[in-house]
Scaffold this active site. Structure first.
Site, mmCIF file in Angstrom:
data_model
loop_
_atom_site.group_PDB
_atom_site.id
_atom_site.type_symbol
_atom_site.label_atom_id
_atom_site.label_comp_id
_atom_site.label_asym_id
_atom_site.label_seq_id
_atom_site.Cartn_x
_atom_site.Cartn_y
_atom_site.Cartn_z
ATOM 1 N N ARG A 136 47.996 45.217 47.147
ATOM 2 C CA ARG A 136 48.422 44.563 46.274
ATOM 3 C C ARG A 136 49.640 44.535 46.303
ATOM 4 O O ARG A 136 50.668 45.178 46.212
ATOM 5 C CB ARG A 136 47.899 45.461 45.027
ATOM 6 N N GLU A 157 37.739 43.893 48.442
ATOM 7 C CA GLU A 157 37.820 42.415 48.329
ATOM 8 C C GLU A 157 38.836 41.729 49.211
ATOM 9 O O GLU A 157 39.919 42.019 49.267
ATOM 10 C CB GLU A 157 38.260 41.872 46.862
#
Length: 428
Positions: free
Chosen positions: A279, A351
Site C-alpha cells: 500500500r 488483491e
RNA sequence: GGAGAGGUGGCCGAGUGGUCGAUGGCGGUGGUCUUGAAAACCACUGAACCCGGAAGGGUUCCGGGGGUUCGAAUCCCUCCCUCUCCGCCA
C-alpha cells in the site's frame, strides 16, 4: 449516476439495491424524489411562460414595424420576465440540489452479484495454479527486497514520506520490464490501444468516474491556483477520453490500455499494510479500459478480467478470482471481479487487480454516448475498467514466489526477454 | 511571465439588437436518373430537457457563467480555452 427515471418509476428497485449494498440511503432517496418532483412541476410552468414571452417579443417586433404603439405589450412582458426570473432561480436551486444528491448515490449491483454484507461474503469463482511448496521458510518481500539491494524503504521516506519507496538496480528494471511485458501482451494479443494520458486530472474528470465529490479525501490535490489532482488511477483519464462525446456504435468496443503512476492519499488506512510495497502513495499500474455497448458489456467484462488473469498465467503466478458481493462492490461498479495473487510471505491471496463493469453509471456522469448502428437515438455507453495489473504488487509476487533458499530470485521465463535475458537476481 | 488575435452546428464559414437553431459551402443519409458508378438534381441531415399512451407539441443551447433589454449569436462584465509574437525551457 443512477438513472433518474428509474428512481421515479421504479423506486423500489433502487431502494432494495441500496439496501443490498448495506447503505442506508432511504432519506437521501426520498429527498431526491421530492427534488425531482419539484423540478417537474417548475419546468413546464417556466417553459409555458417563456413561450408567451417569445410570442410577445415577436408581437412587439411586428407592431414596431407597423408603427403601432408597443407600451402595453412591453409592460406585460416586463412583468412576465420578472416572474420567469423568479421561477428560474427556484428551478436552478432545485436542479443544483438534485445534481448534488444524484452524485452521491452509488451504482446498482448487477443481478449476478452475490448478496452479502462485507468482504467476507465475496465468492471465489475460480483458482489457477498451485502455491509452491517451499523447503525453507519463505521470506516476505520487505525482507527479500532490501537484502537484494533492489528495494529501499528508508530512502523513500527520506525523499518524500512514509509509503514512498525507491526501487534500485534490478528492482527498477523489473518494474520497467513488467510494464513493458503487460503493455506488449495487451496491445499485441488482446486488442488494446496504448495511451499515455496526463498524470494529473481535473475535477470534471474525477466526477465522471465517481471519485468526486464523495472521495476527495483519497486524492492528492495540486496546491496553488490549479483545479488539478494527481490521478489515482488511469481509469480516470481513460474513461474521460470520450467524456461529452457521442461515439459511432460501429467503433465499439473501444479498448484502451495505459501505463501510469497512480497517487492515492490512502486516507483512513493508517494501520493497514504499513510494511512493504503493498500500500503506497505512489504506485505503477497498467490499466485496461473498455467502452462498450449496453448489450456487450458483460461479455466484455469477462474478457477484460481474463485479459488481466492472462498476465498472471504467463508469469506462472498462482491466483484466484473472486466476485465482490453486494456489500463490498465499489461505489461506481455494478459488478467487480478481484484477482488475488498468492503471496508466500504472507501465506495469503492478495488483491492484484480489480475489474469492474460500471454499466452506464460513469457514462451518465461523464455523458459518454454512442449511436447504435442504424438507430437515430444516442444511448449511454457502458464503461469498464480493470488493472492489468498493479505493477508493484506483481513485483512483490515475483519476489516472494520465485525466491530461492540462498535469497536470490529467479526471473519468470516470460519476463526474461524484457530483462535483457536476466534469469536471476542475486544478492550483492 | 509580457503583448496581441480569436472562440458560431460533424467541418469550413456568414451573421453586430427583432420569428436566427442560425445564410452558404463541404461532409453524411435517402431519392430521381444510370446496366453499375460518377456527375447532376431534389429532400433530409445537432443535442438536452419537459408535456403526451402515441401522434405530436414546447423550452433551452452560437466557449462557460452573470448582466442590460419587451426581445441578445449580436451590447456590457467575468471566467475558461485556442492561436501568434517575445521571454524562458525538456
Amino acid at each position: 449516476m443512477i438513472d433518474p427515471a428509474l428512481l421515479r418509476d421504479h423506486g423500489d428497485v433502487v431502494r432494495s439495491a441500496m439496501t443490498a449494498r448495506g447503505a442506508d440511503l432511504s432519506a437521501a432517496l426520498d429527498a431526491l424524489a421530492a427534488l425531482d418532483a419539484d423540478r417537474r412541476r417548475l419546468l413546464p410552468e417556466i417553459e409555458g411562460l417563456q413561450r408567451e414571452q417569445n410570442e410577445s417579443a415577436a408581437a412587439v417586433a411586428r407592431a414596431k414595424k407597423e408603427g403601432r404603439d408597443t407600451a402595453a405589450l412591453q409592460e406585460d412582458s416586463r412583468h412576465r420576465a420578472a416572474r420567469i426570473k423568479e421561477l428560474s432561480q427556484q428551478l436552478e436551486a432545485v436542479e443544483q440540489q438534485r445534481r448534488d444528491a444524484l452524485l452521491v448515490i452509488p451504482n446498482l449491483p448487477h443481478a449476478t452479484v452475490p448478496a452479502g454484507a462485507s468482504a467476507d461474503d465475496n465468492v471465489e469463482v475460480r483458482r489457477h495454479g498451485t502455491p509452491r511448496e517451499f523447503a525453507f521458510t519463505p521470506q516476505a518481500h520487505w525482507d527479500l527486497g532490501p537484502a537484494l539491494g533492489i528495494i529501499d524503504f528508508e530512502r523513500g521516506v527520506k525523499l518524500a514520506a512514509a509509503r514512498f519507496t525507491v526501487l534500485m538496480g534490478a528492482g527498477a528494471q523489473l518494474a520497467r520490464a513488467l510494464i513493458n511485458f503487460m503493455l506488449h501482451v495487451h496491445t499485441t494479443e488482446h486488442g488494446y490501444t496504448e495511451v499515455e494520458p496526463p498524470f494529473m486530472v481535473n475535477a470534471a474528470s474525477l466526477t465522471g468516474t465517481g471519485n468526486l465529490p464523495k472521495f476527495e479525501a483519497d486524492l492528492f490535490k495540486i496546491a496553488g491556483d490549479w483545479d488539478l489532482y494527481l490521478s489515482p488511477t488511469a481509469e480516470v483519464p481513460l474513461t474521460n477520453l470520450h467524456r461529452g462525446e457521442i461515439l459511432d456504435g460501429a467503433r465499439l468496443p473501444i479498448r484502451y490500455t495505459a501505463y501510469t503512476p497512480c497517487f492515492r492519499s490512502e486516507a483512513g488506512s493508517y494501520g493497514a499494510d504499513v510494511r512493504g510495497l503493498i500500500r503506497q502513495h505512489q504506485f505503477d499500474k497498467v490499466e485496461l479500459m473498455i467502452v462498450s455497448t449496453a448489450e456487450d458489456s458483460y461479455a466484455e467484462h469477462e474478457r477484460l478480467t481474463g485479459n488481466a488473469e492472462e498476465i498472471l498465467r504467463r508469469l506462472e503466478l498462482p491466483y484466484r478470482t473472486i466476485v465482490l458481493c453486494t456489500g463490498d462492490v465499489g461505489f461506481a461498479a455494478a459488478k467487480t471481479y478481484d484477482i488475488e495473487v498468492w503471496l508466500p510471505g504472507q501465506q495469503a491471496y492478495r488483491e492484484i487487480s480489480s475489474c469492474s463493469n460500471t454499466e452506464a453509471f460513469q457514462a451518465r456522469r461523464a455523458n459518454i454516448k454512442y449511436r447504435p448502428e442504424g438507430k437515430k437515438k444516442a444511448e449511454f455507453a457502458h464503461t469498464l475498467n480493470g488493472s492489468g495489473l498493479a505493477v508493484g504488487r506483481t513485483l512483490i509476487a515475483i519476489l516472494e514466489n520465485y525466491q530461492q533458499e540462498d535469497g536470490s530470485v529467479v526471473i519468470p521465463e516470460a519476463l526474461r526477454p524484457f530483462m535483457n535475458g536476466m534469469a536471476r537476481i542475486e544478492r550483492p
